[in-house]
Design an enzyme around this catalytic site. Sequence first.
Site, PDB file in Angstrom:
ATOM      1  N   GLY A 139       0.869  -1.171   0.000  1.00 35.43           N
ATOM      2  CA  GLY A 139       0.000   0.000   0.000  1.00 35.43           C
ATOM      3  C   GLY A 139       0.904   1.218   0.000  1.00 35.43           C
ATOM      4  O   GLY A 139       2.098   1.112   0.214  1.00 35.43           O
ATOM      5  N   CYS A 140       0.293   2.360  -0.231  1.00 40.72           N
ATOM      6  CA  CYS A 140       1.089   3.584  -0.245  1.00 40.72           C
ATOM      7  C   CYS A 140       1.462   3.951   1.187  1.00 40.72           C
ATOM      8  O   CYS A 140       2.522   4.474   1.473  1.00 40.72           O
ATOM      9  CB  CYS A 140       0.245   4.670  -0.887  1.00 40.72           C
ATOM     10  N   GLN A 141       0.570   3.643   2.121  1.00 43.96           N
ATOM     11  CA  GLN A 141       0.736   4.064   3.514  1.00 43.96           C
ATOM     12  C   GLN A 141       1.380   2.993   4.383  1.00 43.96           C
ATOM     13  O   GLN A 141       2.217   3.269   5.216  1.00 43.96           O
ATOM     14  CB  GLN A 141      -0.627   4.423   4.100  1.00 43.96           C
TER      15      GLN A 141
END
Lengths: 410, 147
Positions: free
Chosen positions: B57-59
């Site tokens: 994920g990006c986070q």
Amino acid sequence: MTSSLFDVQAIRAQFPILSREVNGKPLAYFDSAASAHKPQSVIDTQSRYLAETHSNIHRGVHALAQEATEAYEASREKVRAHIGAESTREILFVGGTTDGINLVAQTWGRTNLGSGDCIVLTRMEHHSNIVPWQMLALEMGFDIHVVELNEDGTLDAEMFDAHLARKPKLVAFTHVSNALGTVNDAKYWTERSHAAGATVLVDGAQSVPHLQVDVKDLDVDFYMFSGHKTYGPTGIGVLYGKEALLDAMPPYRGGGEMIGSVSFENGTTYNELPYKFEAGTPHISGGITLGSAIDWMNAVGVAAITAHEHELTQHAHAQLGDIEGLRFYGTAPCKAGVVSFLVDGIHPYDLGTLLDQLGIAVRTGHHCTEPLMDKLGIPGTVRASFGAYNTLDEIDRLAEGVARASSMLR
Amino acid sequence: MYLYFMASVIDQRQEHIEDEFAKMGDWMEKYEYIISLGKELDALDPADKVDDNLIKGCQSRVWLNAKQGINGEVIFTADSDAIITKGLAALMIRVLSNAPASDIASAKLFFLDRIGLNTHLSPTRSNGLQSMVKQMKLYGLVFMAKG
């Protein structure tokens, strides 16, 4: 203290969104580096335009077309005056900073960069000032050299000079780092880059909202910023370019306002600056509203905003610095509007999620600066970024929130 | 003769979680619980914490591993670099692991919505959880095909 000169409560009262609640708590908005909120005057300009003035601009003979065109062009003049450009011919309305950089890459870059050439970027660039160059480098075969950073998040000057000795065709760097808050000495590096024979592009997305920028004084060749980070609308931004450079550049997109005349038989000619680069119906309401955002910043005073945000940044460093295990990323002596940090053993996503529950909006993650985060060996940071409307009390709330969330997560 | 609709084991587990959360007071209690689940989740076998099992994920990042038990049930294990994501992954595992492949493939996940944590599954969060759920259901389909 700036509070005597700068009535932050009066400023806050102009921003309707700041009175809303998030998760049952008053909103404390620390994400202005991603996008700033809009004062009532800006909101009114946009709705008034749509309600009373809207028409397609340029070439229309009727009254609304005239009024809309005048408002749009008046806004261009406001932008020119605001950043100290010589002429409105040097002010192109674009979609935003990213769009502006892509325009330069695809026009100036495509005609000036080739195999055997090199350009210089820095470790702290936003993806938007990396990827357009990487895409072009793949096609055109030039090299990209990267200036690394010192421990405090400033540019490694020695390495910068070493890269300049390679005689790069272009030096492109950000004025203010969106991830670290570092303010780069744009004037100094522009001068040195020019001395090395390079053209200079400076990304102003994070500087125009916080600092008084004078493109003539900086002597940059290209400079760009985004409307929505400067209290204006999304989808509009500005690309400044020196007239001689813009004149020599081929058009970017074809159609609409960018044409001189079109013919199947005799070839097509292009409009003069700045219209040569403004194909299609532009973002008229955005352009006009951006002018109103600039009016608002000037009414408050850019110097007053800078001073207020400096106080906020100092206060944030002091308050957050007391939290056990908290480490700042970006401790340059000259910073603007951004405090980036991590707490030992705590993932930024977790901290951001709990802060959101407390009504505190921060940004977590790599902030579109993956090469920087990779180099720092971290997945990202928690970033609190400030606008004219933030208060010292809100920063106290942030510090309390970080302390509370950290104790929950440990 | 009566026809009974048997709720799947997956739905029963979701309802159980819903009941648990209904007893909790404010958001802090909920998050403290999720954090504790994250801390308690069995560590992923280092051999399974590999890029092949990584959902980026990006986070935050999620590692998901799946294998089939002796009775054909699918067994999931997971990890994340963020503790809240890991706690939510633990809830997903509680709901979907140790269930028949066909039930996993057709499962409707309603519990996050009902306990007020559905935002964590939204693509804008980009924490890897949404992809994790997709991947779990995909594993269900794969193991169904294997029989």
